[in-house]
Design a protein around this motif. Structure first.
Motif, PDB file in Angstrom:
ATOM      1  N   MET A 219     -85.705  67.955 -42.477  1.00 46.92           N
ATOM      2  CA  MET A 219     -84.260  68.139 -42.375  1.00 46.92           C
ATOM      3  C   MET A 219     -83.580  67.169 -41.426  1.00 46.92           C
ATOM      4  O   MET A 219     -82.374  67.173 -41.305  1.00 46.92           O
ATOM      5  CB  MET A 219     -83.955  69.580 -41.997  1.00 46.92           C
TER       6      MET A 219
ATOM      7  N   MET B  83     -91.636  72.739 -45.615  1.00 39.49           N
ATOM      8  CA  MET B  83     -90.192  72.731 -45.410  1.00 39.49           C
ATOM      9  C   MET B  83     -89.682  71.317 -45.639  1.00 39.49           C
ATOM     10  O   MET B  83     -90.365  70.358 -45.353  1.00 39.49           O
ATOM     11  CB  MET B  83     -89.867  73.182 -43.976  1.00 39.49           C
ATOM     12  N   PRO B  84     -88.460  71.189 -46.181  1.00 41.45           N
ATOM     13  CA  PRO B  84     -87.905  69.849 -46.340  1.00 41.45           C
ATOM     14  C   PRO B  84     -87.749  69.204 -44.965  1.00 41.45           C
ATOM     15  O   PRO B  84     -87.549  69.907 -43.980  1.00 41.45           O
ATOM     16  CB  PRO B  84     -86.543  70.098 -46.985  1.00 41.45           C
TER      17      PRO B  84
ATOM     18  N   CYS C  43     -81.178  76.735 -43.635  1.00 40.74           N
ATOM     19  CA  CYS C  43     -82.448  77.450 -43.630  1.00 40.74           C
ATOM     20  C   CYS C  43     -82.412  78.733 -44.445  1.00 40.74           C
ATOM     21  O   CYS C  43     -83.462  79.256 -44.815  1.00 40.74           O
ATOM     22  CB  CYS C  43     -82.866  77.791 -42.202  1.00 40.74           C
TER      23      CYS C  43
ATOM     24  N   PHE D 262     -91.281  72.177 -32.879  1.00 41.18           N
ATOM     25  CA  PHE D 262     -91.763  72.333 -34.257  1.00 41.18           C
ATOM     26  C   PHE D 262     -90.730  71.807 -35.248  1.00 41.18           C
ATOM     27  O   PHE D 262     -91.073  71.154 -36.233  1.00 41.18           O
ATOM     28  CB  PHE D 262     -92.069  73.817 -34.509  1.00 41.18           C
ATOM     29  N   LEU D 263     -89.452  72.083 -34.977  1.00 40.02           N
ATOM     30  CA  LEU D 263     -88.397  71.705 -35.915  1.00 40.02           C
ATOM     31  C   LEU D 263     -88.201  70.199 -35.999  1.00 40.02           C
ATOM     32  O   LEU D 263     -87.651  69.697 -36.970  1.00 40.02           O
ATOM     33  CB  LEU D 263     -87.078  72.374 -35.516  1.00 40.02           C
TER      34      LEU D 263
ATOM     35  N   ARG E 173     -92.530  87.476 -32.055  1.00 41.79           N
ATOM     36  CA  ARG E 173     -93.934  87.173 -31.767  1.00 41.79           C
ATOM     37  C   ARG E 173     -94.183  87.168 -30.268  1.00 41.79           C
ATOM     38  O   ARG E 173     -93.351  86.674 -29.502  1.00 41.79           O
ATOM     39  CB  ARG E 173     -94.286  85.791 -32.310  1.00 41.79           C
TER      40      ARG E 173
ATOM     41  N   CYS F  66     -84.506  79.738 -47.684  1.00 43.10           N
ATOM     42  CA  CYS F  66     -85.906  80.159 -47.642  1.00 43.10           C
ATOM     43  C   CYS F  66     -86.147  81.261 -46.626  1.00 43.10           C
ATOM     44  O   CYS F  66     -86.967  82.139 -46.850  1.00 43.10           O
ATOM     45  CB  CYS F  66     -86.808  78.983 -47.293  1.00 43.10           C
ATOM     46  N   HIS F  67     -85.478  81.188 -45.485  1.00 45.08           N
ATOM     47  CA  HIS F  67     -85.729  82.156 -44.413  1.00 45.08           C
ATOM     48  C   HIS F  67     -84.679  83.265 -44.431  1.00 45.08           C
ATOM     49  O   HIS F  67     -83.509  83.002 -44.702  1.00 45.08           O
ATOM     50  CB  HIS F  67     -85.665  81.477 -43.040  1.00 45.08           C
TER      51      HIS F  67
ATOM     52  N   PHE G  72     -86.525  84.876 -39.425  1.00 41.20           N
ATOM     53  CA  PHE G  72     -86.389  84.369 -38.055  1.00 41.20           C
ATOM     54  C   PHE G  72     -86.582  85.479 -37.029  1.00 41.20           C
ATOM     55  O   PHE G  72     -87.100  85.234 -35.941  1.00 41.20           O
ATOM     56  CB  PHE G  72     -85.036  83.695 -37.873  1.00 41.20           C
TER      57      PHE G  72
ATOM     58  N   HIS H 208     -92.616  69.249 -41.579  1.00 44.27           N
ATOM     59  CA  HIS H 208     -93.402  70.444 -41.837  1.00 44.27           C
ATOM     60  C   HIS H 208     -93.678  70.489 -43.328  1.00 44.27           C
ATOM     61  O   HIS H 208     -92.756  70.409 -44.117  1.00 44.27           O
ATOM     62  CB  HIS H 208     -92.581  71.665 -41.398  1.00 44.27           C
TER      63      HIS H 208
ATOM     64  N   VAL I 129     -90.493  76.188 -30.619  1.00 47.10           N
ATOM     65  CA  VAL I 129     -89.795  76.220 -31.907  1.00 47.10           C
ATOM     66  C   VAL I 129     -88.967  74.941 -32.067  1.00 47.10           C
ATOM     67  O   VAL I 129     -88.991  74.307 -33.120  1.00 47.10           O
ATOM     68  CB  VAL I 129     -88.899  77.467 -32.030  1.00 47.10           C
TER      69      VAL I 129
ATOM     70  N   GLU J 228     -92.164  82.649 -49.081  1.00 46.02           N
ATOM     71  CA  GLU J 228     -93.122  83.113 -48.084  1.00 46.02           C
ATOM     72  C   GLU J 228     -92.674  82.769 -46.657  1.00 46.02           C
ATOM     73  O   GLU J 228     -93.388  83.016 -45.699  1.00 46.02           O
ATOM     74  CB  GLU J 228     -94.473  82.445 -48.351  1.00 46.02           C
TER      75      GLU J 228
ATOM     76  N   VAL K 260     -78.361  77.091 -39.146  1.00 43.83           N
ATOM     77  CA  VAL K 260     -79.387  77.873 -39.830  1.00 43.83           C
ATOM     78  C   VAL K 260     -78.848  78.469 -41.141  1.00 43.83           C
ATOM     79  O   VAL K 260     -79.530  78.468 -42.166  1.00 43.83           O
ATOM     80  CB  VAL K 260     -79.862  78.972 -38.840  1.00 43.83           C
TER      81      VAL K 260
ATOM     82  N   ILE L  67     -90.162  85.777 -36.263  1.00 43.81           N
ATOM     83  CA  ILE L  67     -90.631  84.682 -35.404  1.00 43.81           C
ATOM     84  C   ILE L  67     -90.255  84.975 -33.950  1.00 43.81           C
ATOM     85  O   ILE L  67     -91.056  84.810 -33.034  1.00 43.81           O
ATOM     86  CB  ILE L  67     -90.036  83.338 -35.881  1.00 43.81           C
TER      87      ILE L  67
ATOM     88  N   PRO M 252     -91.297  83.043 -43.096  1.00 44.84           N
ATOM     89  CA  PRO M 252     -91.109  84.215 -42.236  1.00 44.84           C
ATOM     90  C   PRO M 252     -89.650  84.385 -41.816  1.00 44.84           C
ATOM     91  O   PRO M 252     -88.978  83.394 -41.545  1.00 44.84           O
ATOM     92  CB  PRO M 252     -91.983  83.907 -41.025  1.00 44.84           C
TER      93      PRO M 252
HETATM   94  C1  HEC Z   1     -87.709  75.059 -48.680  1.00 44.32           C
HETATM   95  C2  HEC Z   1     -87.846  76.263 -47.926  1.00 44.32           C
HETATM   96  C3  HEC Z   1     -87.627  76.219 -46.422  1.00 44.32           C
HETATM   97  C4  HEC Z   1     -86.507  75.804 -45.759  1.00 44.32           C
HETATM   98  C5  HEC Z   1     -85.207  75.236 -46.342  1.00 44.32           C
HETATM   99  C6  HEC Z   1     -86.767  76.030 -44.359  1.00 44.32           C
HETATM  100  N1  HEC Z   1     -88.011  76.568 -44.192  1.00 44.32           N
HETATM  101 FE1  HEC Z   1     -88.885  77.111 -42.396  1.00 44.32          FE
HETATM  102  N2  HEC Z   1     -90.581  77.640 -43.378  1.00 44.32           N
HETATM  103  C7  HEC Z   1     -90.749  77.667 -44.741  1.00 44.32           C
HETATM  104  C8  HEC Z   1     -92.047  78.229 -45.050  1.00 44.32           C
HETATM  105  C9  HEC Z   1     -92.601  78.425 -46.477  1.00 44.32           C
HETATM  106  C10 HEC Z   1     -92.649  78.538 -43.823  1.00 44.32           C
HETATM  107  C11 HEC Z   1     -94.001  79.195 -43.567  1.00 44.32           C
HETATM  108  C12 HEC Z   1     -95.131  78.434 -44.108  1.00 44.32           C
HETATM  109  C13 HEC Z   1     -95.812  77.590 -43.095  1.00 44.32           C
HETATM  110  O1  HEC Z   1     -95.983  78.012 -41.943  1.00 44.32           O
HETATM  111  O2  HEC Z   1     -96.209  76.475 -43.463  1.00 44.32           O
HETATM  112  C14 HEC Z   1     -91.707  78.166 -42.781  1.00 44.32           C
HETATM  113  C15 HEC Z   1     -91.948  78.325 -41.430  1.00 44.32           C
HETATM  114  C16 HEC Z   1     -90.989  78.163 -40.435  1.00 44.32           C
HETATM  115  C17 HEC Z   1     -91.163  78.479 -39.046  1.00 44.32           C
HETATM  116  C18 HEC Z   1     -92.383  79.127 -38.435  1.00 44.32           C
HETATM  117  C19 HEC Z   1     -93.466  78.254 -38.053  1.00 44.32           C
HETATM  118  C20 HEC Z   1     -94.523  79.122 -37.446  1.00 44.32           C
HETATM  119  O3  HEC Z   1     -94.751  78.998 -36.249  1.00 44.32           O
HETATM  120  O4  HEC Z   1     -95.081  79.963 -38.179  1.00 44.32           O
HETATM  121  C21 HEC Z   1     -90.002  78.176 -38.401  1.00 44.32           C
HETATM  122  C22 HEC Z   1     -89.683  78.329 -36.916  1.00 44.32           C
HETATM  123  C23 HEC Z   1     -89.100  77.672 -39.403  1.00 44.32           C
HETATM  124  N3  HEC Z   1     -89.719  77.672 -40.631  1.00 44.32           N
HETATM  125  C24 HEC Z   1     -87.811  77.282 -39.142  1.00 44.32           C
HETATM  126  C25 HEC Z   1     -86.931  76.773 -40.101  1.00 44.32           C
HETATM  127  C26 HEC Z   1     -85.574  76.338 -39.807  1.00 44.32           C
HETATM  128  C27 HEC Z   1     -84.923  76.428 -38.431  1.00 44.32           C
HETATM  129  C28 HEC Z   1     -85.036  75.899 -40.964  1.00 44.32           C
HETATM  130  C29 HEC Z   1     -83.638  75.286 -41.187  1.00 44.32           C
HETATM  131  C30 HEC Z   1     -83.256  74.202 -40.294  1.00 44.32           C
HETATM  132  C31 HEC Z   1     -86.041  76.066 -42.012  1.00 44.32           C
HETATM  133  N4  HEC Z   1     -87.171  76.595 -41.444  1.00 44.32           N
HETATM  134  C32 HEC Z   1     -85.851  75.741 -43.347  1.00 44.32           C
HETATM  135  C33 HEC Z   1     -89.829  77.252 -45.691  1.00 44.32           C
HETATM  136  C34 HEC Z   1     -88.572  76.714 -45.429  1.00 44.32           C
END
Ligand code: HEC
Length: 105
Positions: free
Chosen positions: A87, A84-85, A40, A76-77, A65, A43-44, A59, A81, A73, A55, A36, A62, A57
């Motif tokens: 990954m 999100m890139p 991650c 979802f990963l 909730r 952004c997070h 961790f 998404h 989760v 924007e 992470v 999350i 959220p």
């Molecule tokens: C480029 C930016 C970016 C990166 C890098 C990124 N995220 Fe996110 N992620 C976002 C954004 C923006 C949202 C919320 C927008 C959406 O829900 O579409 C989000 C939402 C989430 C959510 C919540 C989904 C929900 O139920 O609302 C989770 C869990 C999450 N990311 C996990 C991860 C993890 C774990 C990583 C690394 C492996 C990661 N993200 C990397 C941008 C990013």
């Protein structure tokens, strides 16, 4: 640089480990934390005090909730998404990350 052959062997070994791990061992949150921080945190919000400019959220939010579920989760990963890139996490990584997020409650 690692040779493609060595990488292929490592990948096969990792898959074997995944099979063994998913039947016998729980996910490893400390490995999830390391992943992470690398992938991650851009952004997070991963750690307290870190600034996040997007924007995404935090961790800890999350994890808090009412409907939080580590297996959701992890699932979802593994899905692409839109914001999100993609990954390309392995199932083990996804499970470890979900286990790490669960510790933030
Ligand atoms: C480029 C930016 C970016 C990166 C890098 C990124 N995220 Fe996110 N992620 C976002 C954004 C923006 C949202 C919320 C927008 C959406 O829900 O579409 C989000 C939402 C989430 C959510 C919540 C989904 C929900 O139920 O609302 C989770 C869990 C999450 N990311 C996990 C991860 C993890 C774990 C990583 C690394 C492996 C990661 N993200 C990397 C941008 C990013």
């Amino acid at each position: 640089m690692e040779s493609p052959m060595k990488q292929g062997c490592l990948r096969a070994f990792a898959m074997l480990l995944t099979c063994v791990a998913s039947s016998a061992l729980a996910a490893d949150p400390s490995h999830g934390e390391a992943v992470v921080k690398r992938w991650c945190a851009g952004c997070h919000l991963v750690e307290p005090g870190q600034r996040s400019s997007t924007e995404a959220p935090p961790f800890s939010a999350i994890a808090k909730r009412p409907d939080f579920d580590a297996s959701k989760v992890a699932f979802f990963l593994l899905e692409p998404h839109p914001k999100m890139p993609n990954m390309q996490l392995t199932r083990t990584e996804a499970a470890d990350i979900a286990a790490y997020i669960a510790t933030l409650k």
